[in-house]
Design a protein around this motif. Structure first.
Motif, mmCIF file in Angstrom:
data_model
loop_
_atom_site.group_PDB
_atom_site.id
_atom_site.type_symbol
_atom_site.label_atom_id
_atom_site.label_comp_id
_atom_site.label_asym_id
_atom_site.label_seq_id
_atom_site.Cartn_x
_atom_site.Cartn_y
_atom_site.Cartn_z
ATOM 1 N N THR A 10 38.051 39.114 32.840
ATOM 2 C CA THR A 10 36.630 38.808 32.893
ATOM 3 C C THR A 10 36.308 37.556 32.095
ATOM 4 O O THR A 10 36.929 37.277 31.075
ATOM 5 C CB THR A 10 35.778 39.991 32.384
ATOM 6 N N ASP A 14 28.513 36.937 36.373
ATOM 7 C CA ASP A 14 28.037 38.055 37.200
ATOM 8 C C ASP A 14 29.122 38.522 38.158
ATOM 9 O O ASP A 14 29.295 39.719 38.381
ATOM 10 C CB ASP A 14 26.790 37.658 37.991
ATOM 11 N N LEU A 15 29.850 37.579 38.729
ATOM 12 C CA LEU A 15 30.916 37.924 39.668
ATOM 13 C C LEU A 15 32.039 38.683 38.958
ATOM 14 O O LEU A 15 32.600 39.634 39.512
ATOM 15 C CB LEU A 15 31.469 36.669 40.336
ATOM 16 N N ARG A 18 30.940 42.235 38.601
ATOM 17 C CA ARG A 18 31.087 42.946 39.882
ATOM 18 C C ARG A 18 32.550 43.269 40.152
ATOM 19 O O ARG A 18 32.876 44.351 40.645
ATOM 20 C CB ARG A 18 30.491 42.114 41.019
ATOM 21 N N GLN A 21 33.482 46.218 38.029
ATOM 22 C CA GLN A 21 32.988 47.469 38.616
ATOM 23 C C GLN A 21 33.923 47.943 39.725
ATOM 24 O O GLN A 21 34.237 49.134 39.817
ATOM 25 C CB GLN A 21 31.571 47.277 39.150
ATOM 26 N N MET A 22 34.400 47.011 40.544
ATOM 27 C CA MET A 22 35.325 47.364 41.622
ATOM 28 C C MET A 22 36.647 47.858 41.048
ATOM 29 O O MET A 22 37.195 48.865 41.494
ATOM 30 C CB MET A 22 35.567 46.170 42.543
ATOM 31 N N GLY A 114 37.235 37.925 39.467
ATOM 32 C CA GLY A 114 36.391 37.120 40.351
ATOM 33 C C GLY A 114 37.037 35.760 40.561
ATOM 34 O O GLY A 114 37.935 35.356 39.818
ATOM 35 N N LEU A 144 37.716 38.962 43.918
ATOM 36 C CA LEU A 144 36.387 39.179 44.466
ATOM 37 C C LEU A 144 35.707 37.824 44.546
ATOM 38 O O LEU A 144 35.590 37.116 43.543
ATOM 39 C CB LEU A 144 35.582 40.131 43.577
ATOM 40 N N ASP A 146 32.376 35.408 45.628
ATOM 41 C CA ASP A 146 30.932 35.439 45.787
ATOM 42 C C ASP A 146 30.605 35.247 47.264
ATOM 43 O O ASP A 146 31.017 34.249 47.861
ATOM 44 C CB ASP A 146 30.289 34.331 44.954
#
Length: 161
Positions: A10, A14-15, A18, A21-22, A114, A144, A146
């Protein structure tokens, strides 16, 4: 493939949240353990006309505080989902290799992250950390992206009718 431990990288974006969370949801379906990593990346630069030398200690403290805040966010999400989380904030100027090192050292089965971070000022270079991890990791990587960065499908006019 059974997921016993997932590395979630991380950068606080924001990405990245997310993606965390995944990754945590995936961990819930497996052994329920994650390693959250945010590389403390100090930035040292001086302009030619700078009158004083930058405070290196202050920059290291800033970098470590930022990284700690990022992994703390992931740890809170994991705790709410009843997933064990180990939070790490290694210091490095090169986050890609450090993410891979942590994932290997902790025996992770998957790296989740991300594709664009907050320091990617130019879209041409955006996602370079993710690209490095994807290209150099022997551990599978889940990226992940965007959805706003996705190009619309390119369909010939004839197929639209």
């Amino acid at each position: 493939m059974f997921l016993e431990r997932i590395c979630i990288a991380t950068d606080g974006s924001d990405l990245a949240v997310r993606a965390a969370q995944m990754g945590i949801e995936l961990a819930r379906s497996g052994a329920g353990r994650i390693v959250a990593v945010s590389v403390a990346q100090p930035y040292f630069s001086m302009r030619d006309e700078a009158a004083e030398v930058p405070d290196a200690q202050a920059e290291l403290i800033r970098a470590r505080k930022a990284a700690r805040a990022h992994v703390d966010t992931v740890a809170r999400i994991a705790q709410a989902s009843h997933v064990d989380c180990e939070a790490l904030t290694p210091l490095s100027s090169a986050p890609g290799p450090e993410i891979i090192r942590v994932a290997e050292e902790y025996g992770c089965d998957l790296i989740v992250m991300g594709t664009h971070g907050p320091n990617d000022a130019n879209k041409l270079f955006a996602g370079s950390v993710a690209q490095h991890v994807l290209a150099n990791s022997a551990i599978p990587v889940l990226l992940l992206r965007d959805p706003r960065d996705a190009a619309p499908p390119d369909f010939p006019e004839a197929h639209l009718a």
